[in-house]
Design an enzyme around this catalytic site. Structure first.
Site, PDB file in Angstrom:
ATOM      1  CB  ALA A 161      -0.911   0.005   1.226  1.00 17.03           C
ATOM      2  CG  HIS A 195      18.182   5.528  27.054  1.00 21.29           C
ATOM      3  ND1 HIS A 195      18.429   4.266  26.626  1.00 21.29           N
ATOM      4  CD2 HIS A 195      17.887   5.460  28.354  1.00 21.29           C
ATOM      5  CE1 HIS A 195      18.811   3.686  27.647  1.00 21.29           C
ATOM      6  NE2 HIS A 195      18.690   4.159  28.831  1.00 21.29           N
TER       7      HIS A 195
HETATM    8  P1  FAD Z   1      -6.234  -2.076  -4.525  1.00 20.12           P
HETATM    9  O1  FAD Z   1      -6.407  -2.053  -3.112  1.00 20.12           O
HETATM   10  O2  FAD Z   1      -6.210  -3.515  -4.793  1.00 20.12           O
HETATM   11  O3  FAD Z   1      -7.687  -1.461  -5.041  1.00 20.12           O
HETATM   12  C1  FAD Z   1      -7.866  -1.542  -6.491  1.00 20.12           C
HETATM   13  C2  FAD Z   1      -9.297  -1.197  -6.550  1.00 20.12           C
HETATM   14  O4  FAD Z   1      -9.553  -1.214  -7.949  1.00 20.12           O
HETATM   15  C3  FAD Z   1     -10.230  -2.327  -5.928  1.00 20.12           C
HETATM   16  O5  FAD Z   1     -10.960  -1.496  -4.932  1.00 20.12           O
HETATM   17  C4  FAD Z   1     -11.008  -2.636  -7.114  1.00 20.12           C
HETATM   18  O6  FAD Z   1     -12.307  -2.920  -6.713  1.00 20.12           O
HETATM   19  C5  FAD Z   1     -10.963  -1.241  -8.190  1.00 20.12           C
HETATM   20  N1  FAD Z   1     -11.124  -1.895  -9.532  1.00 20.12           N
HETATM   21  C6  FAD Z   1     -10.504  -2.864 -10.387  1.00 20.12           C
HETATM   22  N2  FAD Z   1     -10.802  -2.864 -11.358  1.00 20.12           N
HETATM   23  C7  FAD Z   1     -11.793  -1.922 -11.581  1.00 20.12           C
HETATM   24  C8  FAD Z   1     -12.541  -1.408 -12.663  1.00 20.12           C
HETATM   25  N3  FAD Z   1     -12.613  -1.907 -13.772  1.00 20.12           N
HETATM   26  N4  FAD Z   1     -13.473  -0.629 -12.542  1.00 20.12           N
HETATM   27  C9  FAD Z   1     -13.460  -0.046 -11.463  1.00 20.12           C
HETATM   28  N5  FAD Z   1     -12.802  -0.461 -10.296  1.00 20.12           N
HETATM   29  C10 FAD Z   1     -11.890  -1.440 -10.581  1.00 20.12           C
HETATM   30  N6  FAD Z   1       0.379  -3.628   1.882  1.00 20.12           N
HETATM   31  C11 FAD Z   1       0.977  -2.818   2.940  1.00 20.12           C
HETATM   32  O7  FAD Z   1       1.755  -1.897   2.477  1.00 20.12           O
HETATM   33  N7  FAD Z   1       0.878  -3.345   4.260  1.00 20.12           N
HETATM   34  C12 FAD Z   1       0.235  -4.536   4.619  1.00 20.12           C
HETATM   35  O8  FAD Z   1       0.212  -4.718   5.743  1.00 20.12           O
HETATM   36  C13 FAD Z   1      -0.425  -5.250   3.819  1.00 20.12           C
HETATM   37  N8  FAD Z   1      -1.204  -6.297   4.239  1.00 20.12           N
HETATM   38  C14 FAD Z   1      -1.925  -7.022   3.196  1.00 20.12           C
HETATM   39  C15 FAD Z   1      -2.603  -8.150   3.821  1.00 20.12           C
HETATM   40  C16 FAD Z   1      -3.406  -8.648   2.746  1.00 20.12           C
HETATM   41  C17 FAD Z   1      -4.252  -9.971   3.333  1.00 20.12           C
HETATM   42  C18 FAD Z   1      -3.302  -8.369   1.483  1.00 20.12           C
HETATM   43  C19 FAD Z   1      -4.071  -9.245   0.474  1.00 20.12           C
HETATM   44  C20 FAD Z   1      -2.618  -7.360   0.992  1.00 20.12           C
HETATM   45  C21 FAD Z   1      -1.980  -6.557   1.762  1.00 20.12           C
HETATM   46  N9  FAD Z   1      -1.069  -5.352   1.561  1.00 20.12           N
HETATM   47  C22 FAD Z   1      -0.398  -4.716   2.606  1.00 20.12           C
HETATM   48  C23 FAD Z   1      -1.075  -5.143   0.229  1.00 20.12           C
HETATM   49  C24 FAD Z   1      -1.927  -4.044  -0.055  1.00 20.12           C
HETATM   50  O9  FAD Z   1      -3.277  -4.019   0.324  1.00 20.12           O
HETATM   51  C25 FAD Z   1      -1.926  -3.487  -1.598  1.00 20.12           C
HETATM   52  O10 FAD Z   1      -0.558  -3.133  -2.070  1.00 20.12           O
HETATM   53  C26 FAD Z   1      -2.480  -2.285  -1.931  1.00 20.12           C
HETATM   54  O11 FAD Z   1      -4.350  -2.178  -1.532  1.00 20.12           O
HETATM   55  C27 FAD Z   1      -2.448  -1.846  -3.434  1.00 20.12           C
HETATM   56  O12 FAD Z   1      -3.372  -0.852  -3.727  1.00 20.12           O
HETATM   57  P2  FAD Z   1      -4.031  -0.435  -4.921  1.00 20.12           P
HETATM   58  O13 FAD Z   1      -4.575   0.953  -4.893  1.00 20.12           O
HETATM   59  O14 FAD Z   1      -2.953  -0.745  -6.147  1.00 20.12           O
HETATM   60  O15 FAD Z   1      -5.107  -1.461  -5.232  1.00 20.12           O
END
Ligand code: FAD
Length: 453
Positions: free
Chosen positions: A314, A439
């Protein structure tokens, strides 16, 4: 007509939308499922909520080490899940409010990129065509579902779960098998182990925790073996039926019984069906190809977050979004990945930034490696009875700079920020020696490691 359309409201998309709207631009954010994306709804936040409950429970169970005795301590998994839902709702509400207050127009719907005509990019949503000058694709990623016999059926029957379903499971399984010992697998193994499930991790590689430095990954594995988690490394899952997970190790077939299986072998960019082909946007190894400005091969079309692959986190998505926004606004900015911290929120936590001993050697760097037990920090000793935390630092001999920090021990997730700042700014060892650390703090361990060179 919008200045920018953003597809996807995960961390990459909502941050880009907020930032660009704050500059007075007309913006449209399109999301097909849930505001906050994977991170808020089924990733970072829900997992950390569960892990915090597990940590409290663990602390209560082992309070005798600190002079505290308590009886009849129980954990109510279903109540933990309810609290997780509450936390998610609060945070999703917070993001929605922020978008509203920044005047971001949000449409819930499945977006599809249509074409670029006369400098205008067209996107279809809910049967309507929307136009913009720039586009940011932030469609995120989904769990990899491999074609292993039985996995598809298992996913349909609810025997096999991805991160999405396991985070809503109201009843904890007695026996959980985790396929894949990476970040997600280990965090879930940690939670279910803490609440009393029998947990087995089956991992194809020879080590857990992906690219984590080998010393840290082996130490974490030992910690969890002590807690009763079973690990099968170099083990390839070959089949799943409704009771067993079959895997091949050293040429022999083995099986392990489960009530539930977590499939956590990786994430795949969400790029299919979004219309990339309509603009001829280049992809590479299943992800959108971008340059250091986050721009694709098509002018004014940017991509950020998990859909570009690489470091799928994220905080990487946030930074990539800022880089894209700055470039859209005409401000020079470029993405750098040399100091992206990575954390696994197990108990103890592990965190790292920069080069590992192995990667530095692979690059042919002349390095100094120093490793210390966390016991060198007074606060660590005070708060971690019998703890076996470690820090390992990697220093570039030629430039005398800190290029890697790897830790196991609680608070590592917070301390790593200081290390990331040092690595990002190429801080010289002599400069780091002049930094005043509070510390007692566990963070002082960085200072101890630096002075041990
Ligand atoms: P996403 O969060 O995947 O969001 C993409 C969005 O796009 C979604 O809501 C989807 O519905 C939408 N979308 C897709 N296609 C379309 C379309 N055609 N039209 C409209 N909307 C669409 N990262 C960390 O940094 N720290 C953590 O502790 C961490 N823990 C995690 C734990 C788990 C179990 C998982 C699965 C992931 C974790 N991550 C963590 C990774 C993190 O969740 C992702 O890296 C992050 O969410 C990526 O963000 P993003 O904006 O790229 O995409």
């Amino acid at each position: 007509m919008y200045d920018v359309i953003v597809i996807g409201a995960g961390p990459g998309g909502y941050l880009a939308a907020e930032r660009i709207s704050a500059e007075g631009k007309k913006i449209l954010l399109i999301e097909k499922e849930h505001i906050g994306g994977v991170c808020l709804n089924e990733g970072c936040i829900p997992t950390k909520t569960l892990l915090y409950s597990a940590k409290l429970y663990d602390g209560a169970l082992h309070g005798d080490k600190y002079g505290i005795s308590a009886r009849d301590i129980t954990i109510d998994h279903s109540a933990v899940i309810d609290r997780k839902d509450k936390v998610v709702k609060t945070l999703v509400g917070g993001v929605s409010m922020a978008l509203k207050s920044k005047k971001v127009e949000v449409i819930m719907g499945d977006a599809q990129i249509k074409e670029k005509k006369d400098g205008k990019i067209q996107v279809e949503v809910n049967g309507e065509i929307k136009e913009s000058t720039s586009l940011i694709i932030a469609t995120g990623s989904d769990s990899v579902k491999p074609p292993i016999p039985g996995v598809k059926e298992g996913l349909e029957s609810g025997f096999v779960l991805t991160n999405k379903e396991i985070l809503s499971l109201k009843e904890a399984p007695k026996k959980l098998v985790v396929i894949g010992g990476g970040v997600i697998g280990l965090e879930m193994a940690s939670y279910f182990n803490s609440i009393g499930c029998e947990v087995t991790v089956v991992e194809m590689m020879g080590k857990i925790a992906g690219p984590t430095d080998i010393t840290i990954s082996e130490s974490l594995k030992k910690e969890y073996e002590k807690k009763g988690v079973k690990f099968y490394l170099e083990s390839k899952v070959t089949k799943v039926d409704d009771k067993f997970i079959y895997f091949e190790k050293n040429g022999e077939e083995n099986k392990v019984e489960a009530d539930k299986v977590l499939l956590s072998i990786g994430r795949r960019a969400n790029i299919n069906g979004i219309g990339l082909e309509n603009l001829n946007v280049y992809t590479e190894r299943g992800c959108i190809k971008v340059d250091e400005k986050q721009q694709t091969n098509i002018a004014n079309v940017y991509a950020v977050g998990d859909c570009v692959g690489g470091v799928m986190l994220a905080h990487t998505a946030y930074r990539e979004a800022e880089v894209a926004v700055n470039n859209i606004l005409g401000k020079k900015d470029r993405m750098q990945y040399n100091a992206v911290p990575s954390v696994i929120y197990t108990n103890p936590e592990i965190a790292s930034v920069g080069e590992s001993e192995q990667s530095a050697k692979e690059y042919g760097l002349d390095i100094i490696v120093k490793q210390l037990p966390m016991q060198y920090s007074g606060r660590y000793v005070a708060e971690n009875e019998g703890g076996s935390g470690i820090i390992k630092i990697i220093v570039d001999k030629k430039w005398n700079t800190l290029i890697g920090v790897h830790m196991m021990g609680n608070y590592s997730s917070e301390i790593i920020l200081a290390a990331a700042t040092m690595v990002e700014s190429n801080m010289n060892i002599e400069e780091i020696k002049k930094v005043v650390f509070p510390h007692p703090s566990v963070g002082e361990i960085i200072r101890e490691a630096i002075f041990s060179i």
